[in-house]
Design a protein around this motif. Structure first.
Motif: not given
Length: 185
Positions: A4-9, A11-12
């Motif tokens: 699972e790839v996650s990206l935080t921008v 605060g989201r």
């Protein structure tokens, strides 16, 4: 595998599943790829260990040269020139003819092995094993010098007001990742 790839921008966090699969053009089973990886890791570990040993020896040889210059200039009175010269010759042989050659050979082998996704052949594994054995022999000789002649010489150097040779921080080993690699079948 599945990831699972996650990206935080700002605060989201955005998440997305990802599945990695082998290149369908590569007809090598997972066991062959694992054997290739293990062999390449051994080569890399041996290259790193030989590189470190080469530069540890180089720093010792620099101190030997500085001390020999001080002795030659008469800034200290000691009967060390012959023992310094003999040790320098032993260290030069280890650096150039042992660690340097092992590093060169392992680098060449890694360049060949890293060409593509291929299972290593028995010859590839044997060549790595031989280079790692040679590296182990070089480390045995280096450890012999570190255990006896160098500490004894350092005591004499200190007594003569000269700089002692720098010693490695940790015990020296071939670091080739073990022996007994098995050929891919």
């Amino acid at each position: 595998g599945r990831y699972e790839v996650s990206l935080t921008v700002d605060g989201r966090t955005y998440k997305q599943p990802l599945t990695l699969v082998n290149d369908p053009r590569v007809d090598v089973p997972q066991s062959g790829l694992a054997a290739q990886l293990k062999n390449e890791q051994r080569m890399t570990a041996g290259m790193n260990a030989s590189y470190l040993a080469f530069f540890q020896i180089d720093s010792m040889r620099t101190v030997i040269a500085d001390n020999a210059t001080r002795i030659a200039n008469g800034s200290t009175k000691t009967g060390l020139p012959e023992s310094l010269h003999a040790l320098d010759k032993q260290l030069a042989t280890l650096a150039d003819s042992s660690f340097g050659i092992a590093n060169r050979d392992l680098t060449r082998q890694l360049e060949d092995a890293d060409f593509g996704d291929l299972a290593p052949t028995a010859n590839n594994l044997t060549t790595t094993e031989l280079s790692c054995r040679d590296l182990g022999t070089a480390f045995s000789e280096f450890n012999r010098l570190l255990a006896g002649p160098i500490p004894a010489l350092n005591a004499t150097l200190r007594a003569a007001g000269l700089k002692p040779l720098p010693l490695p921080q940790s015990p020296q080993d071939s670091h080739c990742g073990g022996t007994g690699a098995t050929a891919y079948r």
